[in-house]
Design a protein around this motif. Structure first.
Motif, PDB file in Angstrom:
ATOM      1  N   GLY A 139       0.786  -1.224   0.000  1.00 48.14           N
ATOM      2  CA  GLY A 139       0.000   0.000   0.000  1.00 48.14           C
ATOM      3  C   GLY A 139       0.816   1.270   0.000  1.00 48.14           C
ATOM      4  O   GLY A 139       0.254   2.376  -0.063  1.00 48.14           O
ATOM      5  N   GLU A 140       2.140   1.179   0.054  1.00 49.23           N
ATOM      6  CA  GLU A 140       2.993   2.375   0.075  1.00 49.23           C
ATOM      7  C   GLU A 140       3.184   2.923  -1.330  1.00 49.23           C
ATOM      8  O   GLU A 140       3.425   2.177  -2.281  1.00 49.23           O
ATOM      9  CB  GLU A 140       4.353   2.035   0.686  1.00 49.23           C
ATOM     10  N   LEU A 141       3.089   4.236  -1.456  1.00 46.63           N
ATOM     11  CA  LEU A 141       3.351   4.913  -2.716  1.00 46.63           C
ATOM     12  C   LEU A 141       4.530   5.861  -2.529  1.00 46.63           C
ATOM     13  O   LEU A 141       4.655   6.496  -1.484  1.00 46.63           O
ATOM     14  CB  LEU A 141       2.123   5.704  -3.182  1.00 46.63           C
ATOM     15  N   ARG A 142       5.384   5.971  -3.545  1.00 51.54           N
ATOM     16  CA  ARG A 142       6.549   6.847  -3.469  1.00 51.54           C
ATOM     17  C   ARG A 142       6.583   7.771  -4.672  1.00 51.54           C
ATOM     18  O   ARG A 142       6.234   7.377  -5.779  1.00 51.54           O
ATOM     19  CB  ARG A 142       7.841   6.023  -3.426  1.00 51.54           C
ATOM     20  N   GLY A 143       6.994   9.005  -4.425  1.00 46.84           N
ATOM     21  CA  GLY A 143       7.112   9.981  -5.495  1.00 46.84           C
ATOM     22  C   GLY A 143       8.302  10.887  -5.276  1.00 46.84           C
ATOM     23  O   GLY A 143       9.237  10.537  -4.556  1.00 46.84           O
ATOM     24  N   HIS A 144       8.254  12.068  -5.871  1.00 44.79           N
ATOM     25  CA  HIS A 144       9.375  13.008  -5.820  1.00 44.79           C
ATOM     26  C   HIS A 144       9.436  13.657  -4.440  1.00 44.79           C
ATOM     27  O   HIS A 144       8.697  14.600  -4.142  1.00 44.79           O
ATOM     28  CB  HIS A 144       9.197  14.059  -6.905  1.00 44.79           C
ATOM     29  N   HIS A 145      10.309  13.156  -3.589  1.00 38.91           N
ATOM     30  CA  HIS A 145      10.465  13.666  -2.224  1.00 38.91           C
ATOM     31  C   HIS A 145       9.178  13.546  -1.398  1.00 38.91           C
ATOM     32  O   HIS A 145       8.876  14.405  -0.572  1.00 38.91           O
ATOM     33  CB  HIS A 145      10.944  15.122  -2.231  1.00 38.91           C
ATOM     34  N   TRP A 146       8.411  12.497  -1.613  1.00 32.92           N
ATOM     35  CA  TRP A 146       7.240  12.226  -0.792  1.00 32.92           C
ATOM     36  C   TRP A 146       6.907  10.736  -0.849  1.00 32.92           C
ATOM     37  O   TRP A 146       7.356  10.017  -1.734  1.00 32.92           O
ATOM     38  CB  TRP A 146       6.024  13.047  -1.227  1.00 32.92           C
ATOM     39  N   ARG A 147       6.127  10.320   0.114  1.00 39.05           N
ATOM     40  CA  ARG A 147       5.572   8.968   0.095  1.00 39.05           C
ATOM     41  C   ARG A 147       4.215   9.000   0.792  1.00 39.05           C
ATOM     42  O   ARG A 147       3.917   9.895   1.582  1.00 39.05           O
ATOM     43  CB  ARG A 147       6.500   7.978   0.786  1.00 39.05           C
ATOM     44  N   ILE A 148       3.380   8.023   0.476  1.00 42.12           N
ATOM     45  CA  ILE A 148       2.091   7.842   1.139  1.00 42.12           C
ATOM     46  C   ILE A 148       2.137   6.500   1.844  1.00 42.12           C
ATOM     47  O   ILE A 148       2.318   5.454   1.207  1.00 42.12           O
ATOM     48  CB  ILE A 148       0.928   7.901   0.140  1.00 42.12           C
ATOM     49  N   MET A 149       2.012   6.539   3.172  1.00 43.29           N
ATOM     50  CA  MET A 149       2.162   5.341   3.985  1.00 43.29           C
ATOM     51  C   MET A 149       0.809   4.866   4.505  1.00 43.29           C
ATOM     52  O   MET A 149      -0.014   5.656   4.965  1.00 43.29           O
ATOM     53  CB  MET A 149       3.085   5.625   5.169  1.00 43.29           C
ATOM     54  N   PRO A 150       0.557   3.551   4.425  1.00 45.42           N
ATOM     55  CA  PRO A 150      -0.685   3.016   5.008  1.00 45.42           C
ATOM     56  C   PRO A 150      -0.595   3.009   6.530  1.00 45.42           C
ATOM     57  O   PRO A 150       0.483   2.877   7.101  1.00 45.42           O
ATOM     58  CB  PRO A 150      -0.727   1.592   4.443  1.00 45.42           C
ATOM     59  N   SER A 151      -1.722   3.193   7.187  1.00 40.91           N
ATOM     60  CA  SER A 151      -1.774   3.135   8.640  1.00 40.91           C
ATOM     61  C   SER A 151      -3.184   2.763   9.071  1.00 40.91           C
ATOM     62  O   SER A 151      -4.109   2.720   8.253  1.00 40.91           O
ATOM     63  CB  SER A 151      -1.374   4.484   9.257  1.00 40.91           C
ATOM     64  N   GLU A 152      -3.349   2.497  10.360  1.00 34.51           N
ATOM     65  CA  GLU A 152      -4.665   2.144  10.872  1.00 34.51           C
ATOM     66  C   GLU A 152      -5.647   3.298  10.730  1.00 34.51           C
ATOM     67  O   GLU A 152      -6.858   3.083  10.623  1.00 34.51           O
ATOM     68  CB  GLU A 152      -4.554   1.740  12.346  1.00 34.51           C
ATOM     69  N   GLN A 153      -5.141   4.535  10.745  1.00 30.88           N
ATOM     70  CA  GLN A 153      -5.989   5.711  10.613  1.00 30.88           C
ATOM     71  C   GLN A 153      -6.257   6.091   9.155  1.00 30.88           C
ATOM     72  O   GLN A 153      -6.961   7.052   8.891  1.00 30.88           O
ATOM     73  CB  GLN A 153      -5.337   6.897  11.332  1.00 30.88           C
ATOM     74  N   GLY A 154      -5.680   5.341   8.217  1.00 33.74           N
ATOM     75  CA  GLY A 154      -5.821   5.656   6.809  1.00 33.74           C
ATOM     76  C   GLY A 154      -4.502   6.111   6.217  1.00 33.74           C
ATOM     77  O   GLY A 154      -3.526   6.322   6.943  1.00 33.74           O
ATOM     78  N   PRO A 155      -4.419   6.283   4.912  1.00 33.04           N
ATOM     79  CA  PRO A 155      -3.166   6.690   4.270  1.00 33.04           C
ATOM     80  C   PRO A 155      -2.678   8.034   4.794  1.00 33.04           C
ATOM     81  O   PRO A 155      -3.463   8.961   4.992  1.00 33.04           O
ATOM     82  CB  PRO A 155      -3.549   6.781   2.785  1.00 33.04           C
ATOM     83  N   GLN A 156      -1.369   8.137   5.015  1.00 28.32           N
ATOM     84  CA  GLN A 156      -0.769   9.383   5.481  1.00 28.32           C
ATOM     85  C   GLN A 156       0.245   9.870   4.466  1.00 28.32           C
ATOM     86  O   GLN A 156       1.160   9.149   4.081  1.00 28.32           O
ATOM     87  CB  GLN A 156      -0.094   9.198   6.838  1.00 28.32           C
ATOM     88  N   PHE A 157       0.076  11.113   4.042  1.00 25.61           N
ATOM     89  CA  PHE A 157       0.978  11.738   3.069  1.00 25.61           C
ATOM     90  C   PHE A 157       2.170  12.306   3.821  1.00 25.61           C
ATOM     91  O   PHE A 157       2.007  13.091   4.762  1.00 25.61           O
ATOM     92  CB  PHE A 157       0.227  12.835   2.316  1.00 25.61           C
TER      93      PHE A 157
END
Length: 266
Positions: free
Chosen positions: A123-141
């Motif tokens: 569920g992890e997404l990576r981009g230009h100097h950022w990532r979106i991490m999965p968590s129990e509270q929902g995705p975190q940018f």
């Protein structure tokens, strides 16, 4: 928000706080003054009011075309408001619009917020100097604060007319003073270049007691726009991956020479 009587305010001299505004609205609604109104309730009310206003407004470009609002990024780094923002994203009509964010600091010892050689988590997404991490509270940018503040600083320093220059709307009658509070907050932090034998990194430092709210939301907006495919000129939208060298093809003559050294070819 809420609207102030003075044009230039700081966090320490607000005419009306969010909690005061919330109490006034409740009094107008039912005639009662709720002096025990919690800050969480005021935050929820303020966010819902702003989101309603933003999503119903028409956002026009310089060419006159209207653009829909694609995302709304909300910083959750202030821990007392984290749960309020998380609940709003999960339960409101704007759950597909809201992006909850938490900036990540970097240093010379940790120049990137994620290791390029590591495997992505599910569920992890990576981009230009950022990532979106999965968590129990929902995705975190999670944007890289130093990298994106540097990119915003470059946009501010780019001359008008060149690609990637940051522009703001022109105030009526060219009254630049209307932008003074925004400009002061955009310039409050300073970039300090840290160097090592192999690399260097610009680290942004905030003087104590100085408001930097417009600077923070601007870099967050830049970073969030990157998740939608936007980028500045001369900046790659995704990190460059090292390509593995392919095995060089050999000709039949090379193979013959390798296995038969010293033999004459005819």
């Amino acid at each position: 928000f809420p609207e102030q009587r003075k044009r230039y305010v700081t966090l320490s001299n607000l005419d009306i706080t969010l909690r005061d505004y919330y109490r006034d609205v409740q009094k107008q609604a039912d005639g009662n003054v709720r002096r025990d109104a919690s800050l969480g309730a005021a935050w929820k009310f303020g966010l819902e009011t702003l989101l309603t206003s933003f999503t119903q407004a028409e956002w026009e470009t310089e060419s006159g075309n209207s653009l829909p609002m694609a995302k709304v990024v909300i910083d959750t780094n202030y821990h007392r408001s984290t749960q309020t923002v998380t609940n709003l994203r999960k339960r409101s009509a704007w759950k597909n619009l809201i992006v909850t964010a938490k900036g990540q600091a970097t240093s010379l010892k940790k120049p990137l917020i994620w290791n390029p050689t590591s495997k992505r988590k599910t569920g992890e997404l990576r981009g230009h100097h950022w990532r979106i991490m999965p968590s129990e509270q929902g995705p975190q940018f999670q944007p890289d604060t130093n990298a994106w503040k540097t990119i915003v600083a470059e946009a501010c320093q780019t001359p008008l007319g060149d690609p990637g220059a940051l522009t703001i709307y022109q105030p009526p009658n060219n009254r630049v003073a209307r932008h003074q509070m925004w400009a002061d907050q955009m310039c409050v932090e300073r970039g300090e270049v840290h160097r090592s034998e192999k690399s260097q990194l610009t680290v942004w430092l905030q003087p104590s007691g100085k408001d930097n709210h417009f600077w923070e939301v601007t870099y967050m907006a830049f970073a969030c726009a990157s998740t939608l495919g936007c980028s500045r000129p001369d900046h790659r939208s995704t990190p460059v991956k090292k390509q593995k060298r392919g095995r060089k093809k050999k000709s039949l003559r090379d193979i013959f020479r390798h296995h038969n050294p010293g033999m004459m070819e005819h």
